[in-house]
Design an enzyme around this catalytic site. Sequence first.
Site, PDB file in Angstrom:
ATOM      1  N   LEU A  71       0.976  -2.596  -1.305  1.00  0.00           N
ATOM      2  CA  LEU A  71      -0.052  -3.476  -1.753  1.00  0.00           C
ATOM      3  C   LEU A  71       0.266  -4.833  -1.061  1.00  0.00           C
ATOM      4  O   LEU A  71       0.940  -5.667  -1.335  1.00  0.00           O
ATOM      5  CB  LEU A  71       0.023  -3.583  -3.290  1.00  0.00           C
ATOM      6  CG  LEU A  71      -0.128  -2.352  -4.091  1.00  0.00           C
ATOM      7  CD1 LEU A  71      -0.272  -2.847  -5.594  1.00  0.00           C
ATOM      8  CD2 LEU A  71      -1.185  -1.661  -3.707  1.00  0.00           C
ATOM      9  N   ASP A  72      -0.564  -4.786   0.028  1.00  0.00           N
ATOM     10  CA  ASP A  72      -0.353  -5.951   1.038  1.00  0.00           C
ATOM     11  C   ASP A  72      -0.989  -7.368   0.545  1.00  0.00           C
ATOM     12  O   ASP A  72      -2.152  -7.378   0.156  1.00  0.00           O
ATOM     13  CB  ASP A  72      -1.219  -5.752   2.240  1.00  0.00           C
ATOM     14  CG  ASP A  72      -1.072  -6.893   3.412  1.00  0.00           C
ATOM     15  OD1 ASP A  72       0.062  -7.342   3.892  1.00  0.00           O
ATOM     16  OD2 ASP A  72      -2.208  -7.362   3.544  1.00  0.00           O
ATOM     17  N   ALA A  73      -0.403  -8.453   0.451  1.00  0.00           N
ATOM     18  CA  ALA A  73      -0.640  -9.644  -0.005  1.00  0.00           C
ATOM     19  C   ALA A  73      -1.265  -9.477  -1.433  1.00  0.00           C
ATOM     20  O   ALA A  73      -2.370 -10.487  -1.661  1.00  0.00           O
ATOM     21  CB  ALA A  73      -1.749 -10.349   0.857  1.00  0.00           C
ATOM     22  N   VAL A  74      -0.789  -8.797  -2.189  1.00  0.00           N
ATOM     23  CA  VAL A  74      -1.624  -8.589  -3.641  1.00  0.00           C
ATOM     24  C   VAL A  74      -1.479 -10.169  -4.221  1.00  0.00           C
ATOM     25  O   VAL A  74      -2.139 -10.133  -5.217  1.00  0.00           O
ATOM     26  CB  VAL A  74      -0.907  -7.282  -4.271  1.00  0.00           C
ATOM     27  CG1 VAL A  74       0.399  -7.460  -4.625  1.00  0.00           C
ATOM     28  CG2 VAL A  74      -1.757  -6.877  -5.286  1.00  0.00           C
TER      29      VAL A  74
END
Length: 577
Positions: free
Chosen positions: A235-238
């Site tokens: 989960l990128d940059a969540v």
Amino acid sequence: MDHLKQKVAHHLSVIYSDVTLDITTDTLADEVMSIMRLDSEVCNPVAHQNHWSQEDVILITYGDSIKTENQPPLQTLHGFLQDYCNDVITSVHILPFFPYSSDDGFSVINFSAVNESLGDWQDISSISGDYHLMADLVINHCSSRSLWFENFKLGREPGLDYFVTADPKDDIEQVVRPRTSPLLRETQTNEGIKHVWCTFSHDQVDLNFKNPEVLKEFIAIIRLYLDKGVKIFRLDAVAFLWKKLGTRCINLDQTHEVVRLIRTLVEHSSEHAMLITETNIPNRENLTYFGNANEAHCIYNFSLPPLLVNTLVTGNCKYLKQWMMSMPPAQNGTAYFNFIASHDGIGLRPAEGLLKDEELNTLINTMQSFGGRISWRATNGGVNKAYEINIALIDALQGTVKGPDKWGIDRFICAHAIMLSLEGIPGIYIHSLLGTGNDYEKVKHTNHNRSINRHQWDYEELVNQLGQEWTQHAQTYSRLKHLIKLRVEQPAFHPNATQFTLHLGDQMFGFWRQSMDRRQSIFCINNISDEVINLSLSDINLISTDNWCDLITGTVYDSIELGIEVQPYQTLWISNL
């Protein structure tokens, strides 16, 4: 099924507690479950179940980190994995492989397609058939060239209310940013000028999760990725997902609830699927993404890279040891994701509160002297602050604060030996495995600091380099492969096995691992200095009735009263089995 629907509806009611919806959360729960096919296909996840063992090692790579003529890069990558990594890794993280407009893939134009310059979905499925596949869910933002954003500007669906907008007069002073560009991007639309929220760059426009249609789009994307063989979702940059004026707009309660919702949906859809949160933030905040074993299965151990590099260039493990003693053991069903190099840089925010400003400044200056670049972020006071160091790890460890020396490769291997033996799942960046140095030409070509550690190998040249024992690339590959093959055979290196810090002075970083069945003990001893250190085995409390040997060299210790000369940057894995 009723229980699962109630759980999904509860997540949604928390997420949208401050939002007026056109539909009920019960109806929205039905729609979400239908998209995930949970109306007909449901797994029953077991609480606190580990989906990993000491055998798991993840390779991190771009789809085109290795290229050859007349072949899609994903096929070249697959061939490299089979030829050079089959007995080294179990999993591969292919960084964003979608059509994109900037940021080397993290400004996604189309989440549902494979970038044609890399290959196609069949290539992705072929790799996922041989390895556990980790893929990015770039969930906070998308490209300004996406269909969604074009529709937003034209005032039509899908995309009309897909993006976060604000008035420049709004209270946005507290918003935490990882960049120095203005937060709001002035955008001409059919309804006039709007100011669109851009946490990262103006080509990366933030998505509006207050609109449940955006959430549903991403649920459909998750379902697609599962169908294509993705097992691990990054989960990128969540942390930046939910926005609320007058707040820091990071780590908000709704963001955590979205992670919990995705966890519920994914683990009921696929028995072994996992979430890893990419939250490049201070350590205490990062730990919150475990939740109560109901959010991320794994969290990036972001504090490890700056602390470990600082340890090895100063020859003092004081700060690394303090941090390690403060880290809570990951409960079963969760694990740390350990890494010391990545496609980005050495993040400095995760070292805040762990390294003093004087230590950070010394580290920054040392890395710059080794050819590294610095990326900056804006603070609330309007002052720019160092956000990350951009440098290839093998160049970062070419010397100490005193300058370059002859111990560079040994120091580099020591760093990986520490990472491979720590509690958690290890991730190895492809350019660490291959001993790739700073790519100054690529920085010059792209004008982006992060390009320094994103080299693209010609496969034929790489094979040539790996075939000559004297090259830096062959040495690092051979030595890392040896360590990895040892690691995966040791039950005491299970990601959730017991870990205790040893106190052996500032120049010797040591810890003890014990297998979950308590049969195996390994004492991990690392000389993190450029001096020979004398160690007495009695100092680490070996049990005299056991037989002890160093797994790395094969040396057998007949007596626990022995004294050992530990060479600069040498690692000992002293095991009773």
